[in-house]
Design a protein around this motif. Sequence first.
Motif, short mmCIF file in Angstrom:
data_model
loop_
_atom_site.label_atom_id
_atom_site.label_comp_id
_atom_site.label_asym_id
_atom_site.label_seq_id
_atom_site.Cartn_x
_atom_site.Cartn_y
_atom_site.Cartn_z
N CYS A 1 0.86 -1.18 0.00
CA CYS A 1 0.00 0.00 0.00
C CYS A 1 0.90 1.23 0.00
O CYS A 1 1.99 1.22 0.58
CB CYS A 1 -0.90 -0.02 1.24
SG CYS A 1 -1.80 1.53 1.51
N ILE A 2 0.46 2.30 -0.65
CA ILE A 2 1.25 3.52 -0.72
C ILE A 2 1.43 4.15 0.66
O ILE A 2 2.45 4.78 0.94
CB ILE A 2 0.60 4.52 -1.70
CG1 ILE A 2 0.74 4.01 -3.14
CG2 ILE A 2 1.20 5.91 -1.58
CD1 ILE A 2 0.09 4.90 -4.18
N PHE A 3 0.46 3.94 1.57
CA PHE A 3 0.44 4.67 2.83
C PHE A 3 0.80 3.84 4.06
O PHE A 3 1.30 4.36 5.04
CB PHE A 3 -0.94 5.31 3.04
CG PHE A 3 -1.34 6.23 1.94
CD1 PHE A 3 -0.91 7.54 1.93
CD2 PHE A 3 -2.16 5.80 0.91
CE1 PHE A 3 -1.28 8.41 0.91
CE2 PHE A 3 -2.53 6.65 -0.10
CZ PHE A 3 -2.09 7.96 -0.11
N ARG B 1 7.30 6.16 -2.22
CA ARG B 1 8.48 6.93 -1.84
C ARG B 1 8.19 8.44 -1.87
O ARG B 1 8.56 9.18 -0.95
CB ARG B 1 9.63 6.61 -2.79
CG ARG B 1 10.90 7.42 -2.54
CD ARG B 1 12.02 6.99 -3.46
NE ARG B 1 11.68 7.18 -4.85
CZ ARG B 1 11.76 8.36 -5.49
NH1 ARG B 1 12.14 9.44 -4.84
NH2 ARG B 1 11.45 8.44 -6.76
N ARG B 2 7.49 8.89 -2.91
CA ARG B 2 7.22 10.33 -3.03
C ARG B 2 6.27 10.83 -1.95
O ARG B 2 6.44 11.93 -1.42
CB ARG B 2 6.64 10.63 -4.42
CG ARG B 2 7.61 10.43 -5.55
CD ARG B 2 8.76 11.44 -5.52
NE ARG B 2 8.32 12.73 -6.02
CZ ARG B 2 8.51 13.89 -5.37
NH1 ARG B 2 9.11 13.89 -4.19
NH2 ARG B 2 8.10 15.02 -5.90
N ILE C 1 0.45 14.57 0.53
CA ILE C 1 -0.35 14.07 -0.59
C ILE C 1 -0.98 15.20 -1.38
O ILE C 1 -1.16 15.10 -2.60
CB ILE C 1 -1.42 13.08 -0.07
CG1 ILE C 1 -2.15 12.42 -1.25
CG2 ILE C 1 -2.41 13.77 0.85
CD1 ILE C 1 -3.11 11.33 -0.83
N THR C 2 -1.29 16.31 -0.71
CA THR C 2 -1.95 17.44 -1.39
C THR C 2 -1.02 18.14 -2.39
O THR C 2 -1.47 18.93 -3.21
CB THR C 2 -2.46 18.46 -0.36
OG1 THR C 2 -1.42 18.74 0.58
CG2 THR C 2 -3.67 17.91 0.38
N ASP C 3 0.29 17.87 -2.30
CA ASP C 3 1.23 18.42 -3.29
C ASP C 3 1.08 17.74 -4.64
O ASP C 3 1.54 18.26 -5.66
CB ASP C 3 2.67 18.26 -2.80
CG ASP C 3 3.01 19.22 -1.67
OD1 ASP C 3 2.15 20.03 -1.31
OD2 ASP C 3 4.14 19.12 -1.14
N PHE C 4 0.45 16.57 -4.65
CA PHE C 4 0.36 15.78 -5.88
C PHE C 4 -1.08 15.54 -6.35
O PHE C 4 -1.31 15.41 -7.54
CB PHE C 4 1.03 14.40 -5.68
CG PHE C 4 2.43 14.47 -5.16
CD1 PHE C 4 3.47 14.85 -6.00
CD2 PHE C 4 2.72 14.17 -3.83
CE1 PHE C 4 4.78 14.90 -5.53
CE2 PHE C 4 4.01 14.23 -3.36
CZ PHE C 4 5.05 14.60 -4.19
N CYS C 5 -2.00 15.44 -5.43
CA CYS C 5 -3.35 14.96 -5.77
C CYS C 5 -4.39 16.08 -5.74
O CYS C 5 -4.29 17.01 -4.92
CB CYS C 5 -3.79 13.86 -4.80
SG CYS C 5 -2.77 12.39 -4.89
#
Length: 365
Positions: free
Chosen positions: A28-30, A73-74, A80-84
């Motif tokens: 899982c990513i998280f 990793r990112r 998460i708000t920087d990407f989604c």
Amino acid sequence: TECILEPLSLPERPLCVAPVESSPYVPCIFCEECYLLAEQNQLLKHMIIEHKLVIADVKLVADFKRYILYWKRRFAEQPITDFCSVIRTNSQAPLEEQDNYFLLCDVLPEDRLLREQLQQKRLREILEQQQQERYDTSFHSMCMFCDQEFTGNRSVLLNHMAREHAFNIGLPDNIVNCNEFLSVLQEKLDKLQCLYCEKVFRDKNTLKDHMRKKQHRRINAKNKEYDKFYIINYLEFGKSWEEVQSEDDRELLDNLEEDWSDWEEHPVCAVCLFCEQQENTTEKLYLHMQVGFVLNIHSFNTLELPGLNFYQQVKLVNFIRREIHHCRCYNCKEKFQSKGELITHMEETKHITFLPAKSTWDQPQ
């Protein structure tokens, strides 16, 4: 004797201590939850329910595991708000009943670049695999419909089944991972399952009669299970074979108004890249172009293509043919009214003497 009773507890699934590409599990990513790669949908469901993350067009991601490891990793480095994009549900409801979901998609330049890089990497691997299969002479398999045994090249078996049993899964050069493909089909037949409608029958003779009478001696093109065995499904980023074919048809319709009056069709011939010289074999054409090189007719030696593999040579030749057909110099991109003017320009400027930049022609299209 006294027994010590202790409840036995087993984890529902393993935890990923260090997520690596060699592991059979995808994390899982998280969190530390892990799922087998075949359980991809379960992992996606987990991330939606537990972490409110939605990944757009995930079925078009070329390498799901590498994609997940990258974003794991990112997301550990930045919020998460920087990407989604944030999607708020029940926005009219009281605040406590509202939910925020996070959408990860290729609108984000970093995500699109990642998807494109994964696509290119997979395409290179698939083309290398296909090239190996094209010239492999160690192939060995039985026909699925008779007792005949085949050794040598895979094309011998595929051509036999198409010719003798009317079972055509496509041209050998359009297929990759052929051994796995044949195993999947043989397994279905062993289960007495029709290859087209996938209905199961009580015995082999009934299955054979069904496939013959219903003309089901073929595979179902809509079955996504077979997509991995056809080169067309790897060629363009974010597109299925149906979309690629549909685009091809639209392009043909869009080009109906073009003037093709100068096009002359010849049954069997090879045509020079730069002039109208035609030969009935590629060897004679090579000789013509080599002589042209010596006599400074074309100033281009087609045989000097250092470091290019088979597919790169095909792409380069197709690119040159397309540019010449559109009367466009393949080096400076200048467009002319006729092919004669173009060739004169390329010879005067010496643009014909060197290959175009690799970035212009080394493309899937």
